[in-house]
Motif scaffolding. Structure first.
Motif, PDB file in Angstrom:
ATOM      1  N   MET B   1      -0.625 -32.806 -43.651  1.00  0.00           N
ATOM      2  CA  MET B   1       0.526 -33.103 -44.266  1.00  0.00           C
ATOM      3  C   MET B   1       0.444 -33.334 -45.458  1.00  0.00           C
ATOM      4  N   ASP B   2      -0.003 -33.676 -46.171  1.00  0.00           N
ATOM      5  CA  ASP B   2       0.290 -33.529 -47.159  1.00  0.00           C
ATOM      6  C   ASP B   2       0.453 -32.248 -47.640  1.00  0.00           C
ATOM      7  N   VAL B   3       1.831 -31.883 -48.250  1.00  0.00           N
ATOM      8  CA  VAL B   3       1.506 -30.396 -49.129  1.00  0.00           C
ATOM      9  C   VAL B   3       0.930 -29.789 -50.372  1.00  0.00           C
ATOM     10  N   MET B   4       1.878 -31.104 -50.466  1.00  0.00           N
ATOM     11  CA  MET B   4       0.977 -31.542 -52.438  1.00  0.00           C
ATOM     12  C   MET B   4       0.603 -32.361 -53.065  1.00  0.00           C
ATOM     13  N   PRO B   5      -0.402 -32.176 -53.786  1.00  0.00           N
ATOM     14  CA  PRO B   5      -0.755 -33.606 -54.387  1.00  0.00           C
ATOM     15  C   PRO B   5      -0.381 -34.207 -54.653  1.00  0.00           C
ATOM     16  N   SER B 354       6.113 -24.465 -50.748  1.00  0.00           N
ATOM     17  CA  SER B 354       5.777 -23.607 -50.578  1.00  0.00           C
ATOM     18  C   SER B 354       4.835 -22.926 -51.102  1.00  0.00           C
ATOM     19  N   LEU B 355       5.122 -23.170 -53.188  1.00  0.00           N
ATOM     20  CA  LEU B 355       4.019 -22.394 -54.087  1.00  0.00           C
ATOM     21  C   LEU B 355       3.052 -23.016 -53.972  1.00  0.00           C
ATOM     22  N   PHE B 356       3.415 -24.111 -53.894  1.00  0.00           N
ATOM     23  CA  PHE B 356       1.390 -25.186 -53.338  1.00  0.00           C
ATOM     24  C   PHE B 356       0.562 -24.500 -52.536  1.00  0.00           C
ATOM     25  N   LEU B 357       1.332 -24.344 -51.487  1.00  0.00           N
ATOM     26  CA  LEU B 357       0.959 -23.929 -50.062  1.00  0.00           C
ATOM     27  C   LEU B 357       0.427 -21.990 -50.196  1.00  0.00           C
ATOM     28  N   ARG B 358       0.881 -21.383 -50.874  1.00  0.00           N
ATOM     29  CA  ARG B 358       0.452 -20.305 -51.009  1.00  0.00           C
ATOM     30  C   ARG B 358      -1.106 -20.436 -52.021  1.00  0.00           C
ATOM     31  N   TYR B 359      -0.717 -21.137 -53.548  1.00  0.00           N
ATOM     32  CA  TYR B 359      -1.834 -21.863 -53.906  1.00  0.00           C
ATOM     33  C   TYR B 359      -2.935 -22.269 -53.622  1.00  0.00           C
ATOM     34  N   GLY B 362      -4.685 -18.592 -51.063  1.00  0.00           N
ATOM     35  CA  GLY B 362      -4.624 -17.970 -51.953  1.00  0.00           C
ATOM     36  C   GLY B 362      -6.357 -18.355 -52.197  1.00  0.00           C
ATOM     37  N   ARG B 363      -6.876 -19.615 -52.252  1.00  0.00           N
ATOM     38  CA  ARG B 363      -8.704 -19.953 -53.057  1.00  0.00           C
ATOM     39  C   ARG B 363      -9.308 -20.487 -52.164  1.00  0.00           C
ATOM     40  N   SER B 364      -8.651 -20.464 -50.552  1.00  0.00           N
ATOM     41  CA  SER B 364      -9.929 -20.901 -49.382  1.00  0.00           C
ATOM     42  C   SER B 364      -9.737 -19.689 -48.903  1.00  0.00           C
TER      43      SER B 364
END
Lengths: 321, 364
Positions: B1-5, B354-359, B362-364
């Protein structure tokens, strides 16, 4: 108290009720569509400044009215953006708009006119002047009815008549047209409106735009008809009284007119008399000032019939995913 | 649920909002033909460049800590208390009554009495809207707005008709006796050999405000009541299901909120003016809204945001003194902060999310 005094107080009641009525109807459209609006005050203030400033520069009060209405609608669009598109808190957005208008009007007024946050006094065509209705002078000498017609009904600015015409117009639009039905439905049950294939967002923006338009006229009336020019913070809580009147009227147009007339009457009496003496008992002027707010709290508390706001009021609409 | 740190939620979002507000304010300053960079320099110099400036900044900040905490506590219970202004006015009345009608031998005793008086009066003024919200379902926002106006009328009546000394034309109480004078920062810091401006109004109440921040933190995150308040604010049906009484939470959180707003009066009435005047609150109750939003309703955030607004207030006064920029610029900045951190929160948050989601993708 003689007859003429009563006529004079009622006359000033009408003048003072007009901005309340316009702002109240503005709030009516917005809140019936489910958008709470405590930014009425700010929109009126912005409109008051831009109408007075434009009228002072161009010399035309009609251009002033146009500019004031535009300013108010820009703030409405901001409110719509925050509360409809970005689903933010409508109350917080309203508070922000009030402060934005309070600050910006003085800032711009000081920059444009250097008169300590006011506009130059409006003269001649820069103001909405009194309209004399037909036969007003001829009938002035008729006992009782003459003064009522020539003093009380005739001799207001055109915006006063417009404001009172807005009452049946609002009633008709909201309760007798398809647009009105949809608008009210959006405030009660937006999901149902959405299911019927009508854009909730579009309806709400339309309502907010009408709200901006009416607030704009209210503000322009304050600065170009009731008074001759803009002074800092000239709405002086009228937006909140209009909000109070709206609740008092339980979100209905005709009742809104009567509650605005009542609150206008209270203002007119407070303006004319300082403390009111009834026998030995003195009603201080502060009690008159506070009365609209106290009445609203009593109404809200449901002691005199319950005031139930539109059911979806204050809730941003989220389509089901 | 938490998209952002968490750090993005707590630090990044408010900072971006603040940045947006700052950019728009700079544009406003440019538009009225002044230099924004020079304006900021002047503000920093005027508000933070001397102990005199700091004294005013901290004085304003003390006010905003109280009103900011007031709004924040109500926010935790998902209520919007716009009535801080009225509650602070009534708090002033409490302070004035406590200071005027009792011969206090020492300021510390007077401060305790004034604190109790301010908190009681502020809380009482919040109690009626709270009761109406809890029992009759009247919207707290509307009732607290109305109570602001009623408070102004009550204060006006009290000052003009009751508390005004004979023969005085000024609607204000008489000066409090010198024994109830609160020590200023100058007097507090002098024994430690620290030179602090004599003229600045920052006073002992600053310490009370900081204590209030800590107490509110402890209340909200370290007590059962605080848990219940947050649970109620998070989900009313959930809280109800867990056996938490909504009436109790609404009443208690609003009483605390009103009490905190009222407490502001020990700073502006007792600490600075040393008498009660009309419009003593000067809109600080409303700035509490901006402070609480900016500080994300966390006492530490409120503390920092209050200092920021104290700086803006003092800096704005300096600007008005030395340039053609009127004081109202601060009202505009305040409006922009409320707008971006409160109403347009999603505008900042959505692109970031959306920025954090994309990041992450990309990492996983």
């Amino acid at each position: 108290m003689d007859f003429l005094t009563i006529i004079q107080i009622l006359d000033s009641t009408i003048r003072l009720a007009t901005p309340l009525l316009l702002a109240c109807l503005a709030g009516l459209f917005s809140e019936r569509a489910g958008i709470f609006d405590i930014g009425l005050e700010g929109k009126m203030l912005a409109a008051a400044f831009f109408s007075a400033a434009t009228a002072a520069i161009t010399g035309s009060v009609w251009l002033g009215l146009l500019a004031g209405t535009l300013a108010s609608m820009v703030l409405s669009a901001l409110h719509g953006l925050a509360s409809i598109t970005f689903r933010g808190n409508q109350l917080i957005s309203g508070v922000a708009i009030n402060f934005l208008a309070a600050g910006m009007t003085v800032l711009i007024a000081q920059d444009w006119f250097q008169q300590g946050g006011r506009t130059p006094s409006l003269i001649g065509q820069g103001r909405f002047n009194a309209v004399t209705l037909p036969f007003a002078d001829a009938l002035a000498d008729v006992p009782v009815l003459g003064p009522i017609y020539s003093e009380l009904i005739s001799g207001h600015s055109i915006l006063v008549y417009l404001a009172f015409l807005c009452v049946p117009a609002t009633w008709w639009l909201l309760f007798r047209t398809r647009f009105g039905l949809r608008l009210r439905a959006v405030g009660e049950n937006p999901a149902a409106v959405d299911t019927a294939g009508i854009s909730v967002i579009g309806m709400r923006y339309a309502a907010v735009a009408i709200c901006g338009l009416l607030c704009g006229i209210a503000g322009a009336y304050l600065a170009t008809a009731l008074q001759a020019g803009f002074v800092k913070d000239m709405t002086a809580g009228r937006g909140y009284i209009a909000l109070a009147a709206l609740i008092f009227a339980k979100w209905r147009p005709w009742h809104a007119m009567f509650s605005c007339l009542l609150f206008g009457f209270l203002q007119a009496v407070a303006l004319r008399y300082q403390n009111i003496h009834i026998g030995d008992f003195v009603i201080p002027v502060q009690a008159m000032d506070a009365l609209p707010y106290i009445l609203t709290v009593v109404i809200l508390a449901g002691f005199v019939g319950k005031a139930i706001p539109p059911r979806a009021g204050g809730e941003p609409y989220v389509k089901e995913r | 649920m938490d998209v952002m740190p968490k750090w993005a939620e707590v630090v990044l979002v408010p900072l971006i909002s603040l940045l947006l507000a700052a950019i728009l304010s700079a544009l406003v300053i440019l538009a009225i033909g002044e230099d924004p960079i020079a304006a900021v320099e002047l503000m920093v110099q005027g508000a933070l460049g001397s102990t005199y400036g700091w004294g005013y900044t901290l004085y304003y900040a003390t006010n905003f800590m109280f009103t900011g905490l007031a709004v924040a506590v109500a926010f935790h219970a998902k209520m919007f208390n716009i009535g801080g202004e009225g509650q602070a006015m009534l708090g002033g009345l409490g302070v004035a009554l406590a200071c005027l009608y009792f011969p206090w031998p020492h300021w510390s005793l007077a401060l305790i009495a004034a604190t109790v008086g301010a908190a009681l009066f502020g809380a009482a003024w919040a109690a009626i809207p709270a009761y109406l919200q809890a029992k009759r379902g009247s919207h707290i926002v509307i009732t607290t707005i109305m109570f602001n106006f009623i408070a102004a009328a009550v204060l006006n009546y009290m000052l003009v008709n009751v508390l005004r000394p004979e023969g005085s034309m000024d609607p204000a109480t008489e000066r409090f006796s010198p024994t109830v004078h609160l020590p200023t920062l100058h007097e507090i810091l002098a024994p430690f050999g620290i030179e602090f401006s004599k003229a600045a109004p920052a006073n002992f109440s600053l310490l009370v405000a900081i204590a209030a921040c800590i107490l509110v933190w402890a209340l909200i995150w370290r007590t059962r009541l605080g848990y219940e308040i947050r649970a109620y604010g998070f989900s009313e049906p959930g809280a109800r299901y867990a056996g938490i009484s909504p009436t109790r939470i609404i009443m208690i959180s609003m009483l605390i909120s009103g009490g905190l707003a009222g407490l502001m009066a020990i700073n502006n009435v007792m600490g600075e003016a040393e008498r009660l005047v009309l419009n003593a609150t000067e809109g600080a109750g409303f700035i509490g809204i901006a402070v609480a939003l900016m500080g994300r309703s966390h006492p530490l955030g409120v503390f920092l945001a209050a200092i920021l607004f104290g700086f803006l207030y003092q800096g704005g006064a300096e600007l008005a003194l030395w340039t053609s920029i009127p004081r109202e610029l601060i009202v505009v900045i305040q409006a922009l902060v409320i707008l971006f951190t409160g109403a347009l929160d999603n505008m900042v948050r959505m692109p970031l999310e959306s920025l954090f989601l994309r990041y992450r993708k990309g990492r996983s």
